[in-house]
Scaffold this motif. Structure first.
Motif, PDB file in Angstrom:
ATOM      1  N   VAL A 248     -13.067   9.221 -36.872  1.00  0.00           N
ATOM      2  CA  VAL A 248     -12.374   8.034 -37.376  1.00  0.00           C
ATOM      3  C   VAL A 248     -12.118   7.077 -36.208  1.00  0.00           C
ATOM      4  O   VAL A 248     -12.217   5.863 -36.367  1.00  0.00           O
ATOM      5  CB  VAL A 248     -11.075   8.422 -38.102  1.00  0.00           C
TER       6      VAL A 248
ATOM      7  N   HIS B  52      -8.197   5.362 -43.317  1.00  0.00           N
ATOM      8  CA  HIS B  52      -7.646   6.604 -43.850  1.00  0.00           C
ATOM      9  C   HIS B  52      -7.210   6.481 -45.313  1.00  0.00           C
ATOM     10  O   HIS B  52      -7.449   7.383 -46.108  1.00  0.00           O
ATOM     11  CB  HIS B  52      -6.469   7.058 -42.984  1.00  0.00           C
ATOM     12  N   HIS B  53      -6.585   5.371 -45.662  1.00  0.00           N
ATOM     13  CA  HIS B  53      -5.997   5.235 -46.997  1.00  0.00           C
ATOM     14  C   HIS B  53      -6.873   4.507 -48.009  1.00  0.00           C
ATOM     15  O   HIS B  53      -6.666   4.662 -49.211  1.00  0.00           O
ATOM     16  CB  HIS B  53      -4.643   4.525 -46.911  1.00  0.00           C
TER      17      HIS B  53
ATOM     18  N   TYR C  75     -15.362  13.493 -45.715  1.00  0.00           N
ATOM     19  CA  TYR C  75     -14.260  13.047 -44.865  1.00  0.00           C
ATOM     20  C   TYR C  75     -13.298  14.204 -44.671  1.00  0.00           C
ATOM     21  O   TYR C  75     -12.612  14.611 -45.602  1.00  0.00           O
ATOM     22  CB  TYR C  75     -13.566  11.840 -45.489  1.00  0.00           C
ATOM     23  N   ASP C  76     -13.266  14.741 -43.468  1.00  0.00           N
ATOM     24  CA  ASP C  76     -12.345  15.812 -43.109  1.00  0.00           C
ATOM     25  C   ASP C  76     -11.131  15.169 -42.447  1.00  0.00           C
ATOM     26  O   ASP C  76     -11.184  14.779 -41.274  1.00  0.00           O
ATOM     27  CB  ASP C  76     -13.030  16.801 -42.155  1.00  0.00           C
ATOM     28  N   GLN C  77     -10.042  15.039 -43.211  1.00  0.00           N
ATOM     29  CA  GLN C  77      -8.855  14.352 -42.710  1.00  0.00           C
ATOM     30  C   GLN C  77      -8.208  15.092 -41.553  1.00  0.00           C
ATOM     31  O   GLN C  77      -7.695  14.464 -40.626  1.00  0.00           O
ATOM     32  CB  GLN C  77      -7.848  14.155 -43.834  1.00  0.00           C
ATOM     33  N   GLU C  78      -8.231  16.404 -41.588  1.00  0.00           N
ATOM     34  CA  GLU C  78      -7.596  17.178 -40.517  1.00  0.00           C
ATOM     35  C   GLU C  78      -8.314  17.000 -39.184  1.00  0.00           C
ATOM     36  O   GLU C  78      -7.684  16.834 -38.148  1.00  0.00           O
ATOM     37  CB  GLU C  78      -7.543  18.657 -40.884  1.00  0.00           C
TER      38      GLU C  78
ATOM     39  N   GLN D  26     -10.459  14.565 -38.627  1.00  0.00           N
ATOM     40  CA  GLN D  26     -10.761  13.141 -38.472  1.00  0.00           C
ATOM     41  C   GLN D  26     -12.249  12.894 -38.279  1.00  0.00           C
ATOM     42  O   GLN D  26     -12.658  12.081 -37.453  1.00  0.00           O
ATOM     43  CB  GLN D  26      -9.946  12.546 -37.310  1.00  0.00           C
TER      44      GLN D  26
END
Length: 119
Positions: free
Chosen positions: A36, A68-69, A83-86, A88
């Motif tokens: 990200v 992100h949002h 998309y792996d948020q943890e 990034q």
């Protein structure tokens, strides 16, 4: 290849936002997972045309939050990216590869953007 008019309309809708076009162009160029932070830098480089160190931190954070949002969830919902948020991380999916010819045509039609965006 995009299989239906509805699917093509979805691709066009996703490409309406410049930040998403930059994300997609970056992924098309890199052909790998990117962070990200890398995508944020690509957007900042494209939009500000100044050294990244000179961009206010508030602007960097605004873009990161929008990714992100808003932008990454939209692309993930359409199965264009993982998309792996943890961690990034953002990676192109097989569907991304299938619609790359249409994405390339849209990106190439944007006079301010090209597929050679690097991170």
């Amino acid at each position: 290849m995009v299989g239906s008019t509805t699917e093509f309309d979805t691709v066009l809708e996703l490409c309406q936002a410049q930040h998403r076009r930059i994300i997609l162009a970056t992924l098309a160029h890199e052909k790998r997972s990117v962070t990200v932070t890398d995508l944020t830098k690509a957007i900042l480089k494209h939009n500000h045309h100044t050294p990244l160190a000179e961009v206010p931190e508030e602007e960097t954070e605004r873009i990161r939050l929008a990714l992100h949002h808003v932008h990454l969830p939209k692309l993930a919902d359409q199965s264009l990216v993982g998309y792996d948020q943890e961690q990034q991380l953002v990676e192109p999916t097989p569907r991304f590869d299938q619609i790359l010819p249409q994405l390339s045509a849209i990106i190439n039609a944007d006079p301010d953007l090209d597929l050679s965006i690097t991170v």
